[in-house]
Design a protein around this motif. Structure first.
Motif, PDB file in Angstrom:
ATOM      1  N   PHE A 292      12.186  -4.374   2.395  1.00 18.17           N
ATOM      2  CA  PHE A 292      11.034  -4.059   3.469  1.00 18.17           C
ATOM      3  C   PHE A 292      10.391  -2.858   3.057  1.00 18.17           C
ATOM      4  O   PHE A 292      10.792  -1.973   2.301  1.00 18.17           O
ATOM      5  N   ASP A 293       9.168  -2.701   3.819  1.00 18.92           N
ATOM      6  CA  ASP A 293       8.514  -1.418   3.765  1.00 18.92           C
ATOM      7  C   ASP A 293       8.118  -0.950   5.175  1.00 18.92           C
ATOM      8  O   ASP A 293       7.667  -2.026   6.099  1.00 18.92           O
ATOM      9  N   PHE A 294       8.303   0.222   5.719  1.00 22.25           N
ATOM     10  CA  PHE A 294       7.674   0.665   6.973  1.00 22.25           C
ATOM     11  C   PHE A 294       6.397   0.479   7.281  1.00 22.25           C
ATOM     12  O   PHE A 294       6.294   0.277   8.598  1.00 22.25           O
ATOM     13  N   MET A 295       5.645   0.123   6.477  1.00 23.07           N
ATOM     14  CA  MET A 295       4.360  -0.011   6.875  1.00 23.07           C
ATOM     15  C   MET A 295       3.675  -1.676   7.280  1.00 23.07           C
ATOM     16  O   MET A 295       2.865  -1.875   7.644  1.00 23.07           O
ATOM     17  N   SER A 296       5.052  -2.450   7.012  1.00 23.98           N
ATOM     18  CA  SER A 296       4.744  -3.711   6.931  1.00 23.98           C
ATOM     19  C   SER A 296       5.157  -4.382   8.621  1.00 23.98           C
ATOM     20  O   SER A 296       6.334  -4.275   9.006  1.00 23.98           O
ATOM     21  N   PRO A 297       4.300  -4.870   9.393  1.00 22.35           N
ATOM     22  CA  PRO A 297       4.647  -5.144  10.819  1.00 22.35           C
ATOM     23  C   PRO A 297       5.667  -6.379  10.697  1.00 22.35           C
ATOM     24  O   PRO A 297       6.661  -6.643  11.814  1.00 22.35           O
ATOM     25  N   TYR A 298       5.831  -7.391   9.843  1.00 28.25           N
ATOM     26  CA  TYR A 298       6.726  -8.323   9.609  1.00 28.25           C
ATOM     27  C   TYR A 298       7.983  -7.837   9.373  1.00 28.25           C
ATOM     28  O   TYR A 298       8.884  -8.393   9.656  1.00 28.25           O
ATOM     29  N   SER A 299       7.801  -6.638   8.567  1.00 32.70           N
ATOM     30  CA  SER A 299       9.409  -6.091   8.165  1.00 32.70           C
ATOM     31  C   SER A 299       9.970  -5.497   9.628  1.00 32.70           C
ATOM     32  O   SER A 299      11.260  -5.551   9.750  1.00 32.70           O
ATOM     33  N   TYR A 300       8.907  -4.894  10.274  1.00 30.08           N
ATOM     34  CA  TYR A 300       9.466  -4.508  11.677  1.00 30.08           C
ATOM     35  C   TYR A 300      10.008  -5.502  12.225  1.00 30.08           C
ATOM     36  O   TYR A 300      11.297  -5.323  12.960  1.00 30.08           O
ATOM     37  N   LEU A 301       9.333  -6.459  12.595  1.00 29.36           N
ATOM     38  CA  LEU A 301      10.027  -7.586  13.314  1.00 29.36           C
ATOM     39  C   LEU A 301      11.376  -7.918  12.726  1.00 29.36           C
ATOM     40  O   LEU A 301      12.278  -8.407  13.610  1.00 29.36           O
ATOM     41  N   ALA A 302      11.321  -8.302  11.542  1.00 30.52           N
ATOM     42  CA  ALA A 302      12.615  -8.650  11.003  1.00 30.52           C
ATOM     43  C   ALA A 302      13.829  -7.674  11.242  1.00 30.52           C
ATOM     44  O   ALA A 302      15.022  -8.312  11.486  1.00 30.52           O
ATOM     45  N   SER A 303      13.285  -6.452  10.985  1.00 32.97           N
ATOM     46  CA  SER A 303      14.335  -5.423  11.290  1.00 32.97           C
ATOM     47  C   SER A 303      14.973  -5.497  12.445  1.00 32.97           C
ATOM     48  O   SER A 303      16.160  -4.889  12.920  1.00 32.97           O
ATOM     49  N   THR A 304      14.492  -5.893  13.705  1.00 31.60           N
ATOM     50  CA  THR A 304      15.117  -6.018  14.981  1.00 31.60           C
ATOM     51  C   THR A 304      16.001  -7.068  14.997  1.00 31.60           C
ATOM     52  O   THR A 304      16.795  -7.129  16.250  1.00 31.60           O
ATOM     53  N   ARG A 305      16.130  -8.112  14.070  1.00 32.01           N
ATOM     54  CA  ARG A 305      17.179  -9.367  14.301  1.00 32.01           C
ATOM     55  C   ARG A 305      17.862  -9.546  12.991  1.00 32.01           C
ATOM     56  O   ARG A 305      18.518 -10.700  13.303  1.00 32.01           O
ATOM     57  N   VAL A 306      17.342  -8.890  12.000  1.00 27.76           N
ATOM     58  CA  VAL A 306      18.316  -9.176  10.712  1.00 27.76           C
ATOM     59  C   VAL A 306      19.761  -8.947  10.972  1.00 27.76           C
ATOM     60  O   VAL A 306      20.591 -10.015  10.375  1.00 27.76           O
ATOM     61  N   GLU A 307      20.197  -8.048  11.591  1.00 26.09           N
ATOM     62  CA  GLU A 307      21.690  -7.750  11.650  1.00 26.09           C
ATOM     63  C   GLU A 307      22.273  -8.723  12.688  1.00 26.09           C
ATOM     64  O   GLU A 307      23.373  -9.477  12.429  1.00 26.09           O
ATOM     65  N   ALA A 308      21.670  -9.345  13.744  1.00 30.27           N
ATOM     66  CA  ALA A 308      22.223 -10.470  14.747  1.00 30.27           C
ATOM     67  C   ALA A 308      22.258 -11.707  13.949  1.00 30.27           C
ATOM     68  O   ALA A 308      23.361 -12.378  14.090  1.00 30.27           O
ATOM     69  N   MET A 309      21.502 -11.794  13.017  1.00 30.63           N
ATOM     70  CA  MET A 309      21.632 -13.137  12.195  1.00 30.63           C
ATOM     71  C   MET A 309      22.660 -13.102  11.294  1.00 30.63           C
ATOM     72  O   MET A 309      23.366 -14.130  11.047  1.00 30.63           O
TER      73      MET A 309
ATOM     74  N   PHE B 173      -1.010   3.177   6.107  1.00 29.97           N
ATOM     75  CA  PHE B 173      -0.772   4.562   5.815  1.00 29.97           C
ATOM     76  C   PHE B 173      -0.144   4.506   4.644  1.00 29.97           C
ATOM     77  O   PHE B 173       0.532   3.405   4.276  1.00 29.97           O
ATOM     78  N   ASN B 174       0.143   5.697   3.878  1.00 25.29           N
ATOM     79  CA  ASN B 174       0.724   5.930   2.583  1.00 25.29           C
ATOM     80  C   ASN B 174       2.118   5.891   3.147  1.00 25.29           C
ATOM     81  O   ASN B 174       2.730   6.731   3.661  1.00 25.29           O
ATOM     82  N   SER B 175       2.994   4.940   2.809  1.00 22.19           N
ATOM     83  CA  SER B 175       4.514   4.692   3.407  1.00 22.19           C
ATOM     84  C   SER B 175       5.506   5.265   2.364  1.00 22.19           C
ATOM     85  O   SER B 175       6.658   5.049   2.431  1.00 22.19           O
ATOM     86  N   ALA B 176       5.069   5.854   1.271  1.00 13.69           N
ATOM     87  CA  ALA B 176       6.184   6.434   0.256  1.00 13.69           C
ATOM     88  C   ALA B 176       7.012   7.116   0.697  1.00 13.69           C
ATOM     89  O   ALA B 176       8.355   7.006   0.638  1.00 13.69           O
ATOM     90  N   LEU B 177       6.422   8.340   1.282  1.00 12.47           N
ATOM     91  CA  LEU B 177       7.451   9.221   1.865  1.00 12.47           C
ATOM     92  C   LEU B 177       8.257   8.630   3.093  1.00 12.47           C
ATOM     93  O   LEU B 177       9.561   9.143   2.895  1.00 12.47           O
ATOM     94  N   ALA B 178       7.858   7.815   3.655  1.00  7.67           N
ATOM     95  CA  ALA B 178       8.616   7.277   4.767  1.00  7.67           C
ATOM     96  C   ALA B 178       9.845   6.163   4.077  1.00  7.67           C
ATOM     97  O   ALA B 178      11.034   6.391   4.611  1.00  7.67           O
ATOM     98  N   ASN B 179       9.413   5.954   3.361  1.00 16.18           N
ATOM     99  CA  ASN B 179      10.454   4.849   2.661  1.00 16.18           C
ATOM    100  C   ASN B 179      11.418   5.750   1.852  1.00 16.18           C
ATOM    101  O   ASN B 179      12.569   5.368   1.647  1.00 16.18           O
ATOM    102  N   ARG B 180      10.922   6.837   1.133  1.00 16.02           N
ATOM    103  CA  ARG B 180      11.925   7.787   0.693  1.00 16.02           C
ATOM    104  C   ARG B 180      12.858   8.571   1.507  1.00 16.02           C
ATOM    105  O   ARG B 180      13.893   8.598   1.102  1.00 16.02           O
ATOM    106  N   THR B 181      12.309   8.807   2.695  1.00 18.25           N
ATOM    107  CA  THR B 181      13.423   9.471   3.671  1.00 18.25           C
ATOM    108  C   THR B 181      14.722   8.726   3.951  1.00 18.25           C
ATOM    109  O   THR B 181      15.621   9.084   3.953  1.00 18.25           O
ATOM    110  N   ALA B 182      14.092   7.261   4.136  1.00 17.35           N
ATOM    111  CA  ALA B 182      15.266   6.399   4.454  1.00 17.35           C
ATOM    112  C   ALA B 182      16.515   6.360   3.194  1.00 17.35           C
ATOM    113  O   ALA B 182      17.684   6.108   3.558  1.00 17.35           O
ATOM    114  N   LEU B 183      15.781   6.260   2.132  1.00 14.97           N
ATOM    115  CA  LEU B 183      16.716   6.127   0.874  1.00 14.97           C
ATOM    116  C   LEU B 183      17.449   7.526   0.787  1.00 14.97           C
ATOM    117  O   LEU B 183      18.765   7.244   0.614  1.00 14.97           O
TER     118      LEU B 183
END
Lengths: 200, 200
Positions: B9-26, B87-97
């Motif tokens: 996923f990438d934090f800039m992706s709205p469909y990644s956001y949607l998936a993030s809300t239910r991937v664990e329940a799945m 937005f440039n999501s590179a830093l956001a993604n790296r903080t998660a890593l």
């Protein structure tokens, strides 16, 4: 019935094929009518600034697998890609428009042609192949093909294509419930909800 | 549990956001684990020859509506696009890593950042904004951001991005169950089926 959905499709699109197998059942549940609207995918892509899915190689490979999964999920026969793919679908789309204008069985022809392309894997760019599908439905293949090569049929296909793009489509299948656009076989649930929300 | 799914996923992706809300329940239903894999969408697009969804104007407009519909369907709060988008999501993604590498609460951070971006509409390209999300989880924002700007974090993000592309991804969210790719929040049903078909 006041409820209606515009179903813009192109015979070269596997997701249009998948949608064609169940759009009528969906509409029946919503007590709505389906307006089948053949359109020319390359024209929609050009107008919207989009690129063809098959032009992205890993995406083209994925779509083959995804369509297989959908066919299984929907209990359809195994999908066989048209022997020439992508093929020039302009003539195929125009034959459907001609059948519609002649008052001949339009939706059965669309379904038969989709099946020939996506289950039997015939060449949809070949006039002889289209003639056979027409003949199998007892339609006058020679007359339909003659008309399909004429200016009126070309203009009709361009009109559908331009309308889809003007309403916001950037690919097929595209569904419109009023001004609301829904893209893809996988949005038929949302289309059904939108139709049911309309006055009956 | 032997069953696992890679969730790129990438934090800039709205469909990644949607998936993030239910991937664990799945995954819980399938008795599987989720490997959360931040990746850099522009890198995946470039490697695969794909174009950004937002670069096609009618598609960008459609996605806004489609994401709204999905949020409603999933009983999520109304979606608010990040104030700067894309937005440039590179830093956001790296903080998660970095959070992941530090053994800090990785998935809670990913979820909190997704919510800040897609419900509160904050600017994900702004280090101060990322610092606030980190602080709200009692994480050491200064240390995480310092590390996230380092070479190791850059290399780790590139590694995830390259791996996703090498395995056939052409966008996000992309899910892999073994060699099988599933693309999009709307394919989680297929992911669940694929996981359940594996030995437990």
């Amino acid at each position: 019935m006041n409820r209606a959905v515009d179903f813009f499709f192109d015979f070269m699109s596997p997701y249009s094929y998948l949608a064609s197998t169940r759009v009528e059942a969906m509409a029946a549940r919503a007590e709505a009518t389906v307006r089948w609207r053949p359109a020319y995918l390359p024209g929609i892509l050009k107008a919207s600034g989009n690129i063809a899915p098959v032009s992205v190689l890993p995406k083209a490979a994925y779509i083959v697998r995804d369509v297989e999964r959908w066919a299984k999920q929907l209990d359809l026969p195994p999908v066989k890609y048209p022997v020439v793919f992508p093929f020039n679908s302009a003539l195929a789309n125009r034959t459907a428009l001609v059948v519609s204008q002649q008052g001949a069985p339009f939706v059965p022809y669309c379904r038969a042609l989709f099946r020939a392309l996506w289950i039997d894997g015939v060449d949809g760019g070949n006039a002889d192949v289209l003639a056979q599908v027409l003949k199998d439905l007892d339609l006058d293949a020679g007359a339909v093909l003659l008309e399909a090569n004429g200016e009126a049929a070309r203009a009709a296909l361009k009109e559908n294509t331009d309308e889809a793009a003007a309403r916001g489509a950037f690919g097929v299948p595209s569904f419109f419930v009023g001004d609301e656009l829904f893209v893809g076989n996988d949005r038929l649930d949302f289309v059904e909800q939108a139709l049911k929300a309309l006055p009956g």
